[in-house]
Design a protein around this motif. Structure first.
Motif, PDB file in Angstrom:
ATOM      1  N   LYS A 295      -1.076   4.288   5.280  1.00 43.46           N
ATOM      2  CA  LYS A 295       0.269   4.069   5.812  1.00 43.46           C
ATOM      3  C   LYS A 295       0.965   5.396   6.092  1.00 43.46           C
ATOM      4  O   LYS A 295       1.654   5.547   7.105  1.00 43.46           O
ATOM      5  CB  LYS A 295       1.100   3.234   4.831  1.00 43.46           C
ATOM      6  N   THR A 296       0.782   6.369   5.203  1.00 40.81           N
ATOM      7  CA  THR A 296       1.378   7.684   5.395  1.00 40.81           C
ATOM      8  C   THR A 296       0.819   8.350   6.639  1.00 40.81           C
ATOM      9  O   THR A 296       1.562   8.930   7.441  1.00 40.81           O
ATOM     10  CB  THR A 296       1.131   8.568   4.160  1.00 40.81           C
ATOM     11  N   GLU A 297      -0.483   8.283   6.841  1.00 40.58           N
ATOM     12  CA  GLU A 297      -1.101   8.886   8.016  1.00 40.58           C
ATOM     13  C   GLU A 297      -0.637   8.204   9.308  1.00 40.58           C
ATOM     14  O   GLU A 297      -0.410   8.867  10.319  1.00 40.58           O
ATOM     15  CB  GLU A 297      -2.620   8.826   7.892  1.00 40.58           C
TER      16      GLU A 297
ATOM     17  N   PHE B 172      -1.791   3.333   0.611  1.00 41.41           N
ATOM     18  CA  PHE B 172      -0.645   4.241   0.718  1.00 41.41           C
ATOM     19  C   PHE B 172      -0.982   5.422   1.627  1.00 41.41           C
ATOM     20  O   PHE B 172      -0.189   5.797   2.494  1.00 41.41           O
ATOM     21  CB  PHE B 172      -0.221   4.733  -0.670  1.00 41.41           C
ATOM     22  N   ASP B 173      -2.168   6.020   1.424  1.00 41.15           N
ATOM     23  CA  ASP B 173      -2.592   7.154   2.250  1.00 41.15           C
ATOM     24  C   ASP B 173      -2.681   6.753   3.724  1.00 41.15           C
ATOM     25  O   ASP B 173      -2.253   7.507   4.607  1.00 41.15           O
ATOM     26  CB  ASP B 173      -3.944   7.702   1.783  1.00 41.15           C
TER      27      ASP B 173
ATOM     28  N   LYS C 181       2.278   6.754   9.770  1.00 41.83           N
ATOM     29  CA  LYS C 181       3.651   7.226  10.007  1.00 41.83           C
ATOM     30  C   LYS C 181       3.642   8.623  10.608  1.00 41.83           C
ATOM     31  O   LYS C 181       4.414   8.923  11.523  1.00 41.83           O
ATOM     32  CB  LYS C 181       4.446   7.229   8.701  1.00 41.83           C
ATOM     33  N   LEU C 182       2.778   9.485  10.106  1.00 37.51           N
ATOM     34  CA  LEU C 182       2.689  10.848  10.622  1.00 37.51           C
ATOM     35  C   LEU C 182       2.264  10.860  12.087  1.00 37.51           C
ATOM     36  O   LEU C 182       2.839  11.564  12.909  1.00 37.51           O
ATOM     37  CB  LEU C 182       1.715  11.680   9.784  1.00 37.51           C
TER      38      LEU C 182
ATOM     39  N   GLU D  79      -3.979   3.065  -3.610  1.00 34.12           N
ATOM     40  CA  GLU D  79      -3.800   4.467  -3.212  1.00 34.12           C
ATOM     41  C   GLU D  79      -4.329   4.709  -1.798  1.00 34.12           C
ATOM     42  O   GLU D  79      -3.697   5.405  -1.000  1.00 34.12           O
ATOM     43  CB  GLU D  79      -4.500   5.405  -4.192  1.00 34.12           C
TER      44      GLU D  79
ATOM     45  N   HIS E 210       5.124   9.580  14.232  1.00 30.85           N
ATOM     46  CA  HIS E 210       6.167  10.601  14.325  1.00 30.85           C
ATOM     47  C   HIS E 210       5.741  11.723  15.272  1.00 30.85           C
ATOM     48  O   HIS E 210       6.531  12.206  16.069  1.00 30.85           O
ATOM     49  CB  HIS E 210       6.483  11.168  12.934  1.00 30.85           C
TER      50      HIS E 210
END
Length: 88
Positions: A52-54, A49-50, A56-57, A46, A60
């Motif tokens: 990797k999401t950050e 995942f968090d 990507k953000l 988890e 972007h």
């Protein structure tokens, strides 16, 4: 178990029974290590995942033309709060 393995490996005489016991001990330790690693990976999944999401953000946000902005919070000062109370 590890202490017995070390003790047996240092003995000058090694029978087939000792060799077999050593192989079994090594196999058991390998299984225990693999299980511990899998449990650690499950716990970290988890967080990974968090992260990797950050990432990507952030990528972007950097790539977009919009300026980076954080959401603003609206606060009410004490004098504004008193004005609201007087209107009631």
């Amino acid at each position: 178990m590890l202490n017995y393995s070390i003790y047996l490996t240092k003995q000058p005489v090694k029978s087939e029974e000792i060799r077999q016991a050593m192989r079994e001990a090594e196999g058991a330790l390998d299984l225990a290590l693999m299980k511990a690693e899998n449990e650690l990976l499950d716990m970290l999944e988890e967080d990974l995942f968090d992260l990797k999401t950050e990432v990507k953000l952030v990528k972007h946000t950097i790539a977009s033309d919009d300026p980076f902005s954080l959401p603003t919070k609206h606060t009410i000062t004490v004098t504004e709060e008193k004005k609201h109370e007087q209107k009631r």
